[in-house]
Scaffold this motif. Structure first.
Motif, PDB file in Angstrom:
ATOM      1  N   UNK A  24      41.212  57.705  42.165  1.00 26.85           N
ATOM      2  CA  UNK A  24      40.136  57.929  41.203  1.00 26.85           C
ATOM      3  C   UNK A  24      39.242  56.703  41.079  1.00 26.85           C
ATOM      4  N   UNK A  25      39.817  55.527  41.231  1.00 26.68           N
ATOM      5  CA  UNK A  25      39.044  54.282  41.131  1.00 26.68           C
ATOM      6  C   UNK A  25      38.265  53.973  42.402  1.00 26.68           C
ATOM      7  N   UNK A  26      38.521  54.711  43.476  1.00 23.67           N
ATOM      8  CA  UNK A  26      37.862  54.402  44.731  1.00 23.67           C
ATOM      9  C   UNK A  26      38.320  53.058  45.269  1.00 23.67           C
ATOM     10  N   UNK A  27      37.432  52.363  45.964  1.00 23.76           N
ATOM     11  CA  UNK A  27      37.805  51.082  46.565  1.00 23.76           C
ATOM     12  C   UNK A  27      38.228  50.068  45.518  1.00 23.76           C
ATOM     13  N   UNK A  28      37.701  50.207  44.297  1.00 27.49           N
ATOM     14  CA  UNK A  28      38.092  49.282  43.240  1.00 27.49           C
ATOM     15  C   UNK A  28      39.576  49.337  42.946  1.00 27.49           C
ATOM     16  N   UNK A  29      40.180  50.498  43.135  1.00 31.13           N
ATOM     17  CA  UNK A  29      41.608  50.634  42.878  1.00 31.13           C
ATOM     18  C   UNK A  29      42.467  49.803  43.795  1.00 31.13           C
ATOM     19  N   UNK A  30      41.922  49.440  44.948  1.00 34.08           N
ATOM     20  CA  UNK A  30      42.654  48.617  45.907  1.00 34.08           C
ATOM     21  C   UNK A  30      42.461  47.125  45.655  1.00 34.08           C
ATOM     22  N   UNK A  31      41.578  46.791  44.736  1.00 34.45           N
ATOM     23  CA  UNK A  31      41.154  45.404  44.569  1.00 34.45           C
ATOM     24  C   UNK A  31      41.927  44.688  43.474  1.00 34.45           C
ATOM     25  N   UNK A  32      41.590  43.405  43.330  1.00 36.65           N
ATOM     26  CA  UNK A  32      42.189  42.584  42.281  1.00 36.65           C
ATOM     27  C   UNK A  32      41.548  42.816  40.923  1.00 36.65           C
ATOM     28  N   UNK A  33      40.513  43.669  40.857  1.00 35.91           N
ATOM     29  CA  UNK A  33      39.826  43.911  39.594  1.00 35.91           C
ATOM     30  C   UNK A  33      40.583  44.855  38.672  1.00 35.91           C
ATOM     31  N   UNK A  34      41.574  45.539  39.184  1.00 35.12           N
ATOM     32  CA  UNK A  34      42.386  46.451  38.399  1.00 35.12           C
ATOM     33  C   UNK A  34      43.863  46.177  38.689  1.00 35.12           C
TER      34      UNK A  34
END
Length: 417
Positions: free
Chosen positions: A362-372
């Motif tokens: 659901x978060x898209x690429x952001x879900x793979x990042x250190x931001x979440x």
């Protein structure tokens, strides 16, 4: 059947929610920054904001909540497993909450072992400092050279030599051992390879600074070194000598002690995993409400709604199973809850892993990042399908029990005809 929590549990839930919202969750970014600036990435237990959280937890009566009532005389909260379950779930929402309340693994299991099996001298030297969070500890069981899913395979040797024991062997995935504050290790090894397979093992206390104990390296989980909770070490014991008084319990009692330790540990892991799943659903819903794709919010997309609905159903199912296991542990003992403990250990990690995967999607690429927090969370929950026994071992044992139960029912039915 009464599904309501008792008054003490409800009161402590309120305290715990306030502690999480007012203190723990706002401290997460501060903790990461302070640990990064500390100069010792493994010394998470020395980070100033964690010390502040521990002071607050003590003041609010949220300390050593994991320790059951029968051990309350050694600074435990005296909660039953059923009372502790919803508190542990709330703590699972943040990596900081369990250590802030002195309720984090592997220290909890080690404190339980020492409270149940330790001598008065062992309790004074190691248990009480652990209960006060003055030191940390590690539990050295898993080995690289054997299939440790079968604990009787353990090959590390613990050999008596006069007034000492000599420990020789290699261990890995020893959680917390990279932390310089982990002053004591509980080590499982074989004292008598010729005994019955469940009486070959013993457990012994090995101080971290004992000559011959080599910390080889920190292990990584999907690229994360988990330094923010002590890491996972590979260790070698080069003929490490410790006093014979460091033996926990009796020779040959190691396997039984391990089972006594792992029962509560399994349910604690599952309770905390439920809290992590709840936070993942919150993040998933918030992200779905704020993002637009193909002209509609993600929350209006059928597939995303399906993920959210399935996540809620799965969490409710798991929670009821965890509470049943906790209730049985309180009323029938760990042995009486054996089937349910295995069931939650099979179901919870895989289910929470599924929920985290959908939250990441659901978060898209952001879900793979250190931001979440989702990427490290799914790496951590994946390890839980190995920790305290892999899925396959629990499934085999649960199926064996079910086959025996069904055979017994058929025999009873035949005798009644």
């Amino acid at each position: 059947m009464d599904f309501a929590h008792d008054s003490r549990t409800e009161e402590m839930q309120g305290r715990m929610r306030a502690f999480m919202e007012e203190h723990v969750l706002p401290a997460e970014a501060v903790f990461d920054a302070q640990l990064a600036d500390s100069g010792d990435r493994w010394a998470w237990s020395r980070v100033p904001v964690l010390a502040d959280l521990r002071t607050t937890a003590r003041e609010q009566g949220l300390w050593n909540l994991f320790l059951p009532g029968e051990h309350a005389g050694v600074e435990g909260a005296g909660l039953t497993n059923l009372q502790y379950a919803p508190i542990a779930e709330l703590s699972g929402r943040s990596k900081l909450a369990p250590p802030a309340m002195n309720c984090s693994a592997p220290d909890t299991g080690n404190m339980e072992v020492l409270s149940m099996f330790g001598t008065p001298e062992q309790k004074e030297r190691w248990l009480h400092p652990l209960l006060r969070a003055e030191i940390r500890s590690a539990f050295a069981m898993t080995e690289p050279d054997v299939a440790s899913s079968d604990a009787t395979n353990i090959s590390t040797r613990i050999t008596r030599d006069g007034d000492e024991y000599v420990v020789s062997g290699r261990k890995w995935w020893i959680t917390g051992a990279m932390n310089p504050d982990a002053e004591i290790l509980i080590v499982m090894g074989k004292t008598d390879p010729d005994a019955d397979r469940h009486r070959q093992q013993s457990m012994i206390l090995v101080p971290r600074d004992t000559p011959g104990l080599e910390i080889v390296r920190g292990m990584e989980v999907y690229g994360y070194d988990d330094h923010d909770h002590g890491g996972h070490a590979e260790l070698v014991f080069h003929d490490v000598r410790v006093p014979a008084a460091n033996l926990i319990g009796e020779e040959g009692q190691g396997f039984a002690i391990a089972q006594a330790r792992l029962g509560p540990g399994r349910i604690h892991h599952c309770m905390r995993a439920l809290g992590l799943a709840e936070r993942a659903v919150e993040l998933m819903c918030a992200r779905a409400d704020e993002r637009v794709a193909f002209g509609r919010k993600l929350s209006d997309q059928g597939v995303v709604r399906d993920w959210i609905a399935e996540s809620r159903v799965k969490i409710e199912q798991l929670r009821l199973l965890c509470l049943k296991a906790a209730w049985l542990m309180d009323t029938k003992g760990n042995k009486g809850a054996h089937t349910e403990i295995q069931a939650i250990k099979i179901a919870t990690p895989a289910t929470v892993e599924w929920i985290l995967d959908k939250a990441i999607q659901t978060h898209g690429a952001g879900g793979l990042s250190q931001d979440f927090p989702l990427a490290p969370a799914i790496a951590g929950i994946r390890t839980l399908r190995f920790a305290d026994g892999p899925d396959e071992v629990h499934k085999q044992a649960l199926a064996r029990h079910e086959l025996r139960r069904q055979a017994g029912l058929r025999e009873q039915a035949g005798a009644a005809r």
